[in-house]
Design an enzyme around this catalytic site. Sequence first.
Site, short mmCIF file in Angstrom:
data_model
loop_
_atom_site.label_atom_id
_atom_site.label_comp_id
_atom_site.label_asym_id
_atom_site.label_seq_id
_atom_site.Cartn_x
_atom_site.Cartn_y
_atom_site.Cartn_z
N GLY A 1 -0.19 -1.53 6.42
CA GLY A 1 -1.17 -0.12 6.61
C GLY A 1 -2.67 -0.89 6.91
CG ASP B 1 -7.82 -0.38 3.53
OD1 ASP B 1 -7.33 0.58 3.00
OD2 ASP B 1 -7.53 -1.49 3.34
N GLY C 1 0.58 -1.07 0.21
CA GLY C 1 -0.13 -0.05 -0.16
C GLY C 1 0.69 1.06 -0.09
CB THR D 1 1.61 3.71 4.62
OG1 THR D 1 -0.16 4.52 3.97
CG2 THR D 1 1.48 4.32 5.79
CE LYS E 1 -3.56 -5.90 6.39
NZ LYS E 1 -2.70 -4.72 5.35
N GLY E 2 -7.01 -3.99 2.71
CA GLY E 2 -7.02 -4.84 1.45
C GLY E 2 -7.83 -4.17 0.51
CG LEU E 3 -10.00 -0.27 0.63
CD1 LEU E 3 -9.57 1.27 0.32
CD2 LEU E 3 -10.63 -0.35 -0.22
CD GLU F 1 -2.27 -6.70 2.82
OE1 GLU F 1 -1.71 -5.25 2.52
OE2 GLU F 1 -3.72 -6.20 3.05
#
Length: 224
Positions: free
Chosen positions: A84, A86, A29, A31, A96-98, A105
Amino acid sequence: MDLEALKRLAAEKAVEAVEPGMVLGLGTGSTVYYALLKLGQNVRSGLDIIGIPTSIQTADIAQREGIKLSDLATYPELDLTIDGADEIDPDLNLIKGLGGALVREKITVEASNRLIIIADQTKVVPHLGSKSPLPVEVVQFGWEVTRNRLGQRCSRVVQRQNREAAYITDNGNYILDCYFERIDNPAQAEVEINNLPGVVENGLFINRAEQAIIATQNGIHIQC
């Protein structure tokens, strides 16, 4: 500071926890990108670590930065994962997962002794589902059936697209983004969604993070 500066601030703070000799899970991601840049800088200054990437994208960046990489077959137990999120709720539960890497992960987190989350202040929410959809990775066969079953649990389901075609994960699957007004019992939702035929994994990460390093306009906030 703008959001990119905040992301960099959180990422570089997390890298301070990395010690020589660690086997490190590398998240995915925007970040985490800044964490990879800082790790690369430290490696070039003599830091000896091994990274386990959670996506092809992360592996490409890490290799460019000179970070030695391996896999979970060689290192089934990791010292630390930096990743990171979301959304982050007050109990340190996550969506998470965008970035599309939620399955790898979650497997990597399962293998890790510690998980540190890095984020800017916009990712902090009063309850999960406030801003972000919940990504669910599903197999391609019969995905319409899986979509319909997910649609009974949320207000809207959207198949993720990549330009004009369906988004395909590194695992060869689809992602369905599920929109909720709120997720009141995320632990139960994680189990129930994963029990649906066709679901590979969902983006609820419950009771997995040790801490979140959150960069705000007023500095770093550590949520434990």
